[in-house]
Every structure is written in C-alpha cells, then in structure tokens.
Write a protein that holds these residues in place. Sequence first.
Motif, PDB file in Angstrom:
ATOM      1  N   GLU A 176      -0.034 -65.784  15.598  1.00  0.00           N
ATOM      2  CA  GLU A 176       1.329 -66.293  15.450  1.00  0.00           C
ATOM      3  C   GLU A 176       2.365 -65.185  15.574  1.00  0.00           C
ATOM      4  OE1 GLU A 176       1.555 -68.544  11.848  1.00  0.00           O
ATOM      5  OE2 GLU A 176       0.192 -70.107  12.578  1.00  0.00           O
ATOM      6  N   ALA A 177       1.908 -63.950  15.666  1.00  0.00           N
ATOM      7  CA  ALA A 177       2.805 -62.803  15.820  1.00  0.00           C
ATOM      8  C   ALA A 177       2.058 -61.705  16.560  1.00  0.00           C
ATOM      9  CB  ALA A 177       3.280 -62.298  14.456  1.00  0.00           C
ATOM     10  N   VAL A 178       2.805 -60.824  17.187  1.00  0.00           N
ATOM     11  CA  VAL A 178       2.194 -59.648  17.802  1.00  0.00           C
ATOM     12  C   VAL A 178       1.668 -58.766  16.672  1.00  0.00           C
ATOM     13  CG1 VAL A 178       2.550 -57.674  19.308  1.00  0.00           C
ATOM     14  CG2 VAL A 178       3.847 -59.771  19.704  1.00  0.00           C
ATOM     15  N   PRO A 179       0.375 -58.444  16.665  1.00  0.00           N
ATOM     16  CA  PRO A 179      -0.190 -57.692  15.529  1.00  0.00           C
ATOM     17  C   PRO A 179       0.501 -56.349  15.319  1.00  0.00           C
ATOM     18  CG  PRO A 179      -1.942 -58.627  16.880  1.00  0.00           C
ATOM     19  CD  PRO A 179      -0.665 -58.836  17.639  1.00  0.00           C
ATOM     20  N   ALA A 180       1.037 -56.139  14.107  1.00  0.00           N
ATOM     21  CA  ALA A 180       1.793 -54.922  13.796  1.00  0.00           C
ATOM     22  C   ALA A 180       0.924 -53.670  13.852  1.00  0.00           C
ATOM     23  CB  ALA A 180       2.432 -55.052  12.415  1.00  0.00           C
TER      24      ALA A 180
ATOM     25  N   ALA B  14       0.154 -68.411  19.727  1.00  0.00           N
ATOM     26  CA  ALA B  14       1.223 -69.209  19.114  1.00  0.00           C
ATOM     27  C   ALA B  14       2.374 -68.298  18.699  1.00  0.00           C
ATOM     28  CB  ALA B  14       0.672 -69.982  17.920  1.00  0.00           C
ATOM     29  N   ILE B  15       2.627 -67.283  19.505  1.00  0.00           N
ATOM     30  CA  ILE B  15       3.648 -66.276  19.200  1.00  0.00           C
ATOM     31  C   ILE B  15       5.028 -66.809  19.552  1.00  0.00           C
ATOM     32  CG2 ILE B  15       4.448 -63.945  19.778  1.00  0.00           C
ATOM     33  CD1 ILE B  15       1.439 -63.310  20.387  1.00  0.00           C
ATOM     34  N   ARG B  16       5.974 -66.656  18.644  1.00  0.00           N
ATOM     35  CA  ARG B  16       7.323 -67.210  18.844  1.00  0.00           C
ATOM     36  C   ARG B  16       8.399 -66.142  19.037  1.00  0.00           C
ATOM     37  NH1 ARG B  16       4.748 -70.648  20.155  1.00  0.00           N
ATOM     38  NH2 ARG B  16       4.449 -72.728  19.288  1.00  0.00           N
ATOM     39  N   GLY B  17       8.065 -64.893  18.720  1.00  0.00           N
ATOM     40  CA  GLY B  17       9.059 -63.832  18.857  1.00  0.00           C
ATOM     41  C   GLY B  17       8.382 -62.494  19.050  1.00  0.00           C
ATOM     42  N   VAL B  18       9.181 -61.476  19.401  1.00  0.00           N
ATOM     43  CA  VAL B  18       8.607 -60.154  19.626  1.00  0.00           C
ATOM     44  C   VAL B  18       9.275 -59.132  18.708  1.00  0.00           C
ATOM     45  CG1 VAL B  18       7.893 -60.595  21.991  1.00  0.00           C
ATOM     46  CG2 VAL B  18      10.191 -59.782  21.553  1.00  0.00           C
ATOM     47  N   PRO B  19       8.494 -58.230  18.132  1.00  0.00           N
ATOM     48  CA  PRO B  19       9.056 -57.233  17.220  1.00  0.00           C
ATOM     49  C   PRO B  19       9.738 -56.090  17.986  1.00  0.00           C
ATOM     50  CG  PRO B  19       6.702 -56.907  17.451  1.00  0.00           C
ATOM     51  CD  PRO B  19       7.020 -58.136  18.229  1.00  0.00           C
ATOM     52  N   PRO B  20      10.727 -55.440  17.390  1.00  0.00           N
ATOM     53  CA  PRO B  20      11.432 -54.345  18.059  1.00  0.00           C
ATOM     54  C   PRO B  20      10.526 -53.195  18.480  1.00  0.00           C
ATOM     55  CG  PRO B  20      12.668 -55.086  16.136  1.00  0.00           C
ATOM     56  CD  PRO B  20      11.340 -55.781  16.092  1.00  0.00           C
ATOM     57  N   TRP B  21       9.460 -52.945  17.691  1.00  0.00           N
ATOM     58  CA  TRP B  21       8.616 -51.783  17.984  1.00  0.00           C
ATOM     59  C   TRP B  21       7.891 -51.892  19.318  1.00  0.00           C
ATOM     60  CZ3 TRP B  21       3.674 -53.261  18.736  1.00  0.00           C
ATOM     61  CH2 TRP B  21       3.171 -54.353  18.018  1.00  0.00           C
TER      62      TRP B  21
ATOM     63  N   GLU C  18      10.979 -66.151  24.225  1.00  0.00           N
ATOM     64  CA  GLU C  18      12.071 -66.101  25.188  1.00  0.00           C
ATOM     65  C   GLU C  18      11.979 -64.800  25.981  1.00  0.00           C
ATOM     66  OE1 GLU C  18      14.422 -68.206  26.025  1.00  0.00           O
ATOM     67  OE2 GLU C  18      13.865 -69.778  24.601  1.00  0.00           O
ATOM     68  N   GLY C  19      11.996 -64.911  27.281  1.00  0.00           N
ATOM     69  CA  GLY C  19      11.852 -63.738  28.127  1.00  0.00           C
ATOM     70  C   GLY C  19      13.031 -62.800  28.114  1.00  0.00           C
ATOM     71  N   THR C  20      14.124 -63.199  27.461  1.00  0.00           N
ATOM     72  CA  THR C  20      15.327 -62.358  27.434  1.00  0.00           C
ATOM     73  C   THR C  20      15.477 -61.566  26.140  1.00  0.00           C
ATOM     74  OG1 THR C  20      16.590 -64.250  26.602  1.00  0.00           O
ATOM     75  CG2 THR C  20      16.571 -63.902  28.985  1.00  0.00           C
ATOM     76  N   GLU C  21      14.506 -61.636  25.251  1.00  0.00           N
ATOM     77  CA  GLU C  21      14.613 -60.921  23.982  1.00  0.00           C
ATOM     78  C   GLU C  21      14.775 -59.419  24.219  1.00  0.00           C
ATOM     79  OE1 GLU C  21      12.212 -61.968  20.656  1.00  0.00           O
ATOM     80  OE2 GLU C  21      11.646 -63.901  21.515  1.00  0.00           O
ATOM     81  N   ALA C  22      15.544 -58.772  23.358  1.00  0.00           N
ATOM     82  CA  ALA C  22      15.949 -57.379  23.563  1.00  0.00           C
ATOM     83  C   ALA C  22      14.782 -56.412  23.787  1.00  0.00           C
ATOM     84  CB  ALA C  22      16.814 -56.917  22.397  1.00  0.00           C
ATOM     85  N   PRO C  23      13.718 -56.461  22.984  1.00  0.00           N
ATOM     86  CA  PRO C  23      12.614 -55.519  23.231  1.00  0.00           C
ATOM     87  C   PRO C  23      12.007 -55.684  24.623  1.00  0.00           C
ATOM     88  CG  PRO C  23      12.399 -56.514  21.067  1.00  0.00           C
ATOM     89  CD  PRO C  23      13.461 -57.281  21.778  1.00  0.00           C
ATOM     90  N   LEU C  24      11.952 -56.925  25.113  1.00  0.00           N
ATOM     91  CA  LEU C  24      11.380 -57.152  26.431  1.00  0.00           C
ATOM     92  C   LEU C  24      12.304 -56.602  27.516  1.00  0.00           C
ATOM     93  CD1 LEU C  24       9.972 -60.787  26.042  1.00  0.00           C
ATOM     94  CD2 LEU C  24       8.936 -58.585  25.429  1.00  0.00           C
ATOM     95  N   ALA C  25      13.589 -56.761  27.320  1.00  0.00           N
ATOM     96  CA  ALA C  25      14.549 -56.211  28.274  1.00  0.00           C
ATOM     97  C   ALA C  25      14.432 -54.685  28.327  1.00  0.00           C
ATOM     98  CB  ALA C  25      15.964 -56.628  27.900  1.00  0.00           C
ATOM     99  N   ALA C  26      14.258 -54.066  27.172  1.00  0.00           N
ATOM    100  CA  ALA C  26      14.121 -52.611  27.116  1.00  0.00           C
ATOM    101  C   ALA C  26      12.857 -52.150  27.833  1.00  0.00           C
ATOM    102  CB  ALA C  26      14.118 -52.145  25.668  1.00  0.00           C
ATOM    103  N   LEU C  27      11.773 -52.900  27.680  1.00  0.00           N
ATOM    104  CA  LEU C  27      10.532 -52.558  28.375  1.00  0.00           C
ATOM    105  C   LEU C  27      10.708 -52.665  29.891  1.00  0.00           C
ATOM    106  CD1 LEU C  27       7.891 -54.317  26.088  1.00  0.00           C
ATOM    107  CD2 LEU C  27       8.014 -51.868  26.555  1.00  0.00           C
ATOM    108  N   ARG C  28      11.370 -53.730  30.325  1.00  0.00           N
ATOM    109  CA  ARG C  28      11.590 -53.894  31.760  1.00  0.00           C
ATOM    110  C   ARG C  28      12.440 -52.758  32.334  1.00  0.00           C
ATOM    111  NH1 ARG C  28      12.304 -59.679  30.301  1.00  0.00           N
ATOM    112  NH2 ARG C  28      10.482 -60.823  31.113  1.00  0.00           N
ATOM    113  N   GLU C  29      13.402 -52.336  31.560  1.00  0.00           N
ATOM    114  CA  GLU C  29      14.294 -51.262  32.030  1.00  0.00           C
ATOM    115  C   GLU C  29      13.544 -49.980  32.307  1.00  0.00           C
ATOM    116  OE1 GLU C  29      17.652 -50.450  29.588  1.00  0.00           O
ATOM    117  OE2 GLU C  29      18.435 -52.512  29.736  1.00  0.00           O
ATOM    118  N   ARG C  30      12.498 -49.729  31.555  1.00  0.00           N
ATOM    119  CA  ARG C  30      11.754 -48.486  31.772  1.00  0.00           C
ATOM    120  C   ARG C  30      10.601 -48.657  32.754  1.00  0.00           C
ATOM    121  NH1 ARG C  30       8.282 -48.281  26.194  1.00  0.00           N
ATOM    122  NH2 ARG C  30       6.274 -48.669  27.193  1.00  0.00           N
ATOM    123  N   GLY C  31      10.456 -49.883  33.326  1.00  0.00           N
ATOM    124  CA  GLY C  31       9.455 -50.106  34.374  1.00  0.00           C
ATOM    125  C   GLY C  31       8.217 -50.855  33.966  1.00  0.00           C
TER     126      GLY C  31
END
Length: 235
Positions: free
Chosen positions: A171-175, A192-199, A217-230
Amino acid sequence: MNLWRSGLTAVPPEVWRETDAEVLVLAGNELTHVPDDIAALTRLHTLDLGHNALTAVPEAVGSLPALTRCLYLHDNRLTRLPAALGRLHALGYLNVGENPLGALPGELGAMAGLKELRAQHCGLTRLPESLGRLSSLRELWLRGNALTALPDSTAELHALRELELRENALEAVPAVLAGLPLLRRLDLRANAIRGVPPWLAHLPALEKLDLRWNGVEGTEAPLAALRERGCVVLA
C-alpha cells in the motif's frame, strides 16, 4: 550432463557415477524425487532441477562443496526449502519461483554469496529478517506474491541494483528502500500504492521506476524530479 526433457520419472543410477560432472541438468522431466546420492557429485557448480514435480529438495544439496554458480528449482511442487541450503555460502544464483512455498527459511541469510534471488509466485506473505545479511545481492525478483511490507533488514542490501515487487499487496513504497545507494530499477507495478514519498527523488542511482497499475498520479513532485534528472518513470 544434460538430461533436459528426457521423459525421466526417476534419475538413472549411472548419473551418480559421473563424479567429474560440473553441470547437471534434469529440468523438464517428471521427477518427484531426487535421492541423496547426489552428494557424490562433489564437482557440481550448476544444478538445474526446474520444471519437474519435486515435493522436496534433497538435504544433500546443501553439502555440495562446488555448487557456486546456479541452483535452479523453479516450477516444482515444493512447499518448503531445507535449512541445509544455508550451507551454500558461495552460491551465486538461486531460483525457487513457481513453487507453493508460503515462506522462505531464515537460513537463507547465510547464503552470503547470492547475487541473484528469484522467488516469484511463491505465495509469500513476508520475507525473513535474515534477508539483510545477503550483502552481495544485486537482483531480487518477487513478482506475484502477497507481500505487504519488506523486512527492516532490507535497508542493509547495499549492493542491490534491481528489485521487482510487481503484483504484491503493498500500500506504500517500502521506506526501507530509502537508503539503498545502488538501486537502479524498481518495479512496483500492480500493487495498491496511492502516493509516492519525497525520498524517492533522492535515490542516487535510480534509472527506472515503474508504478503502473497503482493509484499514483504521474505528476507528483518526486516523480517530476526523477524525470528531470533522466530517470524513466512509468505511472
């Protein structure tokens, strides 16, 4: 020695006289039992017992001194793995997938040489805490189980590069993954993951993250940051 798809229902006795054999392939037969006579094959570095009907692994396998490259047990009817496997300290590759195991033994942690472990579709609901002792582990494949979490010791898998957790019950990305320095590919599809953690954005080596078929949501901030770095992000 290659006896792949030979229509065997039992291992021919002459096999155990081939004491110089380094590879034994018995895959794709109809074996229900492998006797402890296998202990005579002291030079084996690769053993393939996959795609049979085995209900047990012979204890003697854990005493094969040269078994360092591959042990393939995929697609049998195993409900447990023997503790004796923990004596295979130098084995590099273990595949136990497609067996109704339900659990992996704690002795797994003694297999310090493991670089790749495959346990897909094994009915696992948890992993042993000893997992973290696999300091050489680079790839861990766990698709199609019922895992809701990973053990805390997963944080000690500093050599891990690829982790497949597709089709589990997370239900979450394992910390516990937050500090893994070499993790390059993380497959979390169909959980069943609903969100992504900043880390997630700070995993230094991450090259591909797959979150499809969750509720992310594919637009969440951590995902955008990952895309920016390739990093390739699929969500």
